[in-house]
Scaffold this motif. Structure first.
Motif, PDB file in Angstrom:
ATOM      1  N   LEU A 145     -19.209  11.547   3.522  1.00  0.00           N
ATOM      2  CA  LEU A 145     -19.521  10.285   4.190  1.00  0.00           C
ATOM      3  C   LEU A 145     -18.320   9.343   4.239  1.00  0.00           C
ATOM      4  CD1 LEU A 145     -23.053   9.583   2.645  1.00  0.00           C
ATOM      5  CD2 LEU A 145     -22.548  10.423   4.943  1.00  0.00           C
ATOM      6  N   SER A 146     -17.411   9.470   3.296  1.00  0.00           N
ATOM      7  CA  SER A 146     -16.301   8.517   3.206  1.00  0.00           C
ATOM      8  C   SER A 146     -15.220   8.776   4.248  1.00  0.00           C
ATOM      9  CB  SER A 146     -15.680   8.558   1.803  1.00  0.00           C
ATOM     10  OG  SER A 146     -16.585   8.073   0.844  1.00  0.00           O
ATOM     11  N   TYR A 147     -15.028  10.022   4.666  1.00  0.00           N
ATOM     12  CA  TYR A 147     -13.984  10.295   5.643  1.00  0.00           C
ATOM     13  C   TYR A 147     -14.238   9.567   6.966  1.00  0.00           C
ATOM     14  CZ  TYR A 147     -10.561  13.432   3.601  1.00  0.00           C
ATOM     15  OH  TYR A 147      -9.511  13.939   2.872  1.00  0.00           O
ATOM     16  N   TYR A 159      -9.558   5.071   2.585  1.00  0.00           N
ATOM     17  CA  TYR A 159      -9.146   4.099   3.610  1.00  0.00           C
ATOM     18  C   TYR A 159      -7.670   3.737   3.443  1.00  0.00           C
ATOM     19  CZ  TYR A 159      -8.227  -0.639   5.253  1.00  0.00           C
ATOM     20  OH  TYR A 159      -7.651  -1.742   5.806  1.00  0.00           O
ATOM     21  N   THR A 160      -7.233   3.547   2.196  1.00  0.00           N
ATOM     22  CA  THR A 160      -5.826   3.237   1.939  1.00  0.00           C
ATOM     23  C   THR A 160      -4.918   4.370   2.393  1.00  0.00           C
ATOM     24  OG1 THR A 160      -6.504   1.918   0.027  1.00  0.00           O
ATOM     25  CG2 THR A 160      -4.199   2.548   0.155  1.00  0.00           C
ATOM     26  N   ALA A 161      -5.350   5.622   2.154  1.00  0.00           N
ATOM     27  CA  ALA A 161      -4.540   6.765   2.575  1.00  0.00           C
ATOM     28  C   ALA A 161      -4.532   6.924   4.095  1.00  0.00           C
ATOM     29  CB  ALA A 161      -5.067   8.033   1.914  1.00  0.00           C
ATOM     30  N   VAL A 162      -5.683   6.716   4.735  1.00  0.00           N
ATOM     31  CA  VAL A 162      -5.767   6.853   6.194  1.00  0.00           C
ATOM     32  C   VAL A 162      -4.919   5.789   6.876  1.00  0.00           C
ATOM     33  CG1 VAL A 162      -7.341   6.623   8.167  1.00  0.00           C
ATOM     34  CG2 VAL A 162      -8.004   7.989   6.186  1.00  0.00           C
ATOM     35  N   GLU A 163      -4.883   4.603   6.288  1.00  0.00           N
ATOM     36  CA  GLU A 163      -4.115   3.512   6.883  1.00  0.00           C
ATOM     37  C   GLU A 163      -2.615   3.816   6.916  1.00  0.00           C
ATOM     38  OE1 GLU A 163      -4.614  -1.342   6.628  1.00  0.00           O
ATOM     39  OE2 GLU A 163      -4.457  -0.175   4.781  1.00  0.00           O
ATOM     40  N   THR A 207      -4.100  12.627   3.236  1.00  0.00           N
ATOM     41  CA  THR A 207      -5.117  11.821   2.553  1.00  0.00           C
ATOM     42  C   THR A 207      -5.447  12.357   1.163  1.00  0.00           C
ATOM     43  OG1 THR A 207      -6.876  13.123   3.616  1.00  0.00           O
ATOM     44  CG2 THR A 207      -6.155  11.102   4.724  1.00  0.00           C
ATOM     45  N   MET A 208      -4.763  13.415   0.727  1.00  0.00           N
ATOM     46  CA  MET A 208      -5.073  14.014  -0.568  1.00  0.00           C
ATOM     47  C   MET A 208      -4.882  13.059  -1.740  1.00  0.00           C
ATOM     48  SD  MET A 208      -6.337  16.513  -2.114  1.00  0.00           S
ATOM     49  CE  MET A 208      -6.392  17.743  -0.804  1.00  0.00           C
ATOM     50  N   PRO A 209      -3.841  12.202  -1.771  1.00  0.00           N
ATOM     51  CA  PRO A 209      -3.748  11.254  -2.902  1.00  0.00           C
ATOM     52  C   PRO A 209      -4.966  10.346  -3.035  1.00  0.00           C
ATOM     53  CG  PRO A 209      -1.662  11.363  -1.725  1.00  0.00           C
ATOM     54  CD  PRO A 209      -2.657  12.129  -0.898  1.00  0.00           C
ATOM     55  N   GLY A 210      -5.426   9.784  -1.911  1.00  0.00           N
ATOM     56  CA  GLY A 210      -6.619   8.942  -1.965  1.00  0.00           C
ATOM     57  C   GLY A 210      -7.863   9.730  -2.304  1.00  0.00           C
ATOM     58  N   THR A 219     -11.991  11.531  -8.714  1.00  0.00           N
ATOM     59  CA  THR A 219     -11.955  11.218 -10.144  1.00  0.00           C
ATOM     60  C   THR A 219     -12.831  10.021 -10.476  1.00  0.00           C
ATOM     61  OG1 THR A 219      -9.694  12.081 -10.275  1.00  0.00           O
ATOM     62  CG2 THR A 219     -10.447  10.683 -12.075  1.00  0.00           C
ATOM     63  N   LEU A 220     -12.748   8.970  -9.645  1.00  0.00           N
ATOM     64  CA  LEU A 220     -13.541   7.760  -9.900  1.00  0.00           C
ATOM     65  C   LEU A 220     -15.037   7.992  -9.715  1.00  0.00           C
ATOM     66  CD1 LEU A 220     -11.338   5.038  -8.158  1.00  0.00           C
ATOM     67  CD2 LEU A 220     -11.577   5.472 -10.608  1.00  0.00           C
ATOM     68  N   THR A 221     -15.413   9.052  -9.023  1.00  0.00           N
ATOM     69  CA  THR A 221     -16.831   9.334  -8.783  1.00  0.00           C
ATOM     70  C   THR A 221     -17.371  10.389  -9.730  1.00  0.00           C
ATOM     71  OG1 THR A 221     -16.550   8.795  -6.445  1.00  0.00           O
ATOM     72  CG2 THR A 221     -18.504  10.044  -7.047  1.00  0.00           C
TER      73      THR A 221
END
Length: 314
Positions: free
Chosen positions: A115-117, A203-207, A236-239, A245-247
Motif C-alpha cells: 500500500l505504501s508504494y 516517500y523520501t526515497a521516491v522524492e 527506493t531500497m534504502p527507504g 524495520t520500523l514495522t
C-alpha cells in the motif's frame, strides 16, 4: 594569502620553551575527550538497555511463588514451558502463539509495503502547495492515542456501518454481526497503525529518485515489472529497508490491537507477555517470553543489517 597563526609556547623555569601543538594530538587529552563524548550514551544504554535485559534474563530462570512473588530457585522450567512442556504433557499452544506473532508481523509488513508504494508516489507527485496538506493527513493518526484509534475501528466495523452492511447483503456475514473480533479486523488495525512507518521513508526515497533511469527502462521496452525491479526498487531500497524495520520489529510485540480487535481468540506473544505480568502475575514466565521476543527482534534487525552490508559490498 592568509597569515599563519604562531604556535603557542610556554616558557619553562630554566628559560627554555615548550611548544604546544594542540591538546587533541596528545594521547591523554584525546582519551579524556573521547571518554567524555562516549560516557553519556554508554551510561544511558547501560541503565535503560543492558541492565533491564540482564534482569529479564535472570528473572526468566527464577520460579513463581504461590502468591505470584518471585522465588530465586533457579530452574529451566520456564523455558520448558515455553517449548510446550507442562504439567499435562506437551502442548503446541505457546509455539503456535510465537508462530502466529511472526506471521502477523510479516503479513502486516507486506501489506504496508504494497500500500505504501502507490501512496509514496502519489505524495511525491503532488504540487508543493498541497503536498504538505497530504503529508499532514498521513500523520494525523499519530496525534491520537493508539487505544482511541483502535476504539474508532469498533465504530467503523459495527453492524450498522457501510462495510458491515455490504458484507451482510452479499451473505458474507450474518445480519447484525460486527466485523470484530476477527482476523480481518486485526490486520486492518495493524496496517492502519504501521502504514505511515513505511510510507514516509518510501516517500523520501521516491522524492530523490533519478527518473532518467525509469525513462531509459521504458525506452528499452521493459515491462512494468522490469521497470519496477531494475529502475525503481534499487533506488527506493534504502527507504524500504527503514520502513520494513520500523514495522516488522514493533509489530511482533504489538498487543493492544490484537487484544481489542481480535479478542481472546487471537492471542499473540505480546498479549501473552502482558497477561503474565498482569493478571497471571507469573513474572518469570513473562520474562522468558520477553527474551524470545527480543531474540526475534534482534534476528530481524541482524538479517536486515546483513542484507544492507551485502548490497553495500556489491
Amino acid at each position: 594569502m592568509t597569515e599563519e597563526k604562531p604556535i603557542p609556547e610556554e616558557q619553562k623555569p630554566d628559560g627554555s620553551y615548550t611548544v604546544f601543538h594542540g591538546g587533541l594530538l596528545k594521547k591523554k587529552a584525546l582519551t579524556r575527550r573521547g571518554i567524555g563524548f562516549v560516557s553519556p550514551g554508554f551510561i544511558w544504554s547501560l541503565i535503560f538497555l543492558v541492565i533491564p535485559c540482564l534482569s529479564l534474563f535472570i528473572v526468566s530462570f527464577a520460579s513463581r511463588g504461590d502468591y505470584g512473588q518471585i522465588e530465586w530457585n533457579f530452574t529451566i522450567d520456564n523455558m520448558r514451558r515455553l517449548a510446550g512442556f507442562g504439567f499435562f504433557g506437551w502442548s503446541a499452544d505457546n509455539l503456535l502463539i510465537v508462530w502466529r506473532s511472526i506471521l502477523v508481523a510479516v503479513v502486516t509488513t507486506f501489506l504496508c509495503v504494497v500500500l505504501s508504494y502507490p501512496l509514496a508516489f502519489f505524495l511525491a507527485s503532488r504540487p508543493d502547495k498541497t503536498r504538505t496538506i497530504w503529508l499532514a493527513l498521513l500523520l494525523i493518526p499519530f496525534w491520537t492515542n493508539l487505544v482511541i484509534r483502535t476504539y474508532a475501528w469498533f465504530l467503523a466495523l459495527a453492524p450498522n456501518m457501510p462495510l458491515s452492511l455490504l458484507l451482510q447483503n452479499i451473505g458474507a456475514i450474518e445480519p447484525g454481526q460486527p466485523l470484530y473480533p476477527s482476523t480481518f479486523a486485526v490486520y486492518l488495525g495493524m496496517v492502519s497503525m504501521f502504514l505511515p512507518f513505511v510510507a514516509l521513508p518510501l516517500y523520501t526515497a521516491v522524492e530523490k529518485m533519478d527518473w532518467a533511469l525509469v525513462e531509459a527502462a521504458h525506452d528499452l521496452y521493459a515491462s512494468r515489472w522490469r521497470v519496477f525491479r531494475h529502475a525503481i526498487l534499487p533506488q527506493t531500497m534504502p527507504g524500504l529497508s527503514v520502513g520494513i524495520t520500523l514495522t516488522l520489529v514493533p509489530a511482533m510485540g504489538m498487543f493492544v490491537v490484537p487484544d481489542m480487535l481480535g479478542g481472546s481468540r487471537y492471542m499473540l506473544i505480546g498479549n501473552l507477555i502482558q497477561q503474565q505480568f498482569g493478571t497471571s502475575r507469573d513474572w518469570p514466565f513473562g520474562a522468558a517470553l520477553s527474551l524470545v521476543l527480543m531474540l526475534l527482534t534482534l534476528s530481524a534487525l541482524m538479517a536486515s543489517r546483513r542484507k544492507e552490508l551485502k548490497k553495500a559490498e556489491a
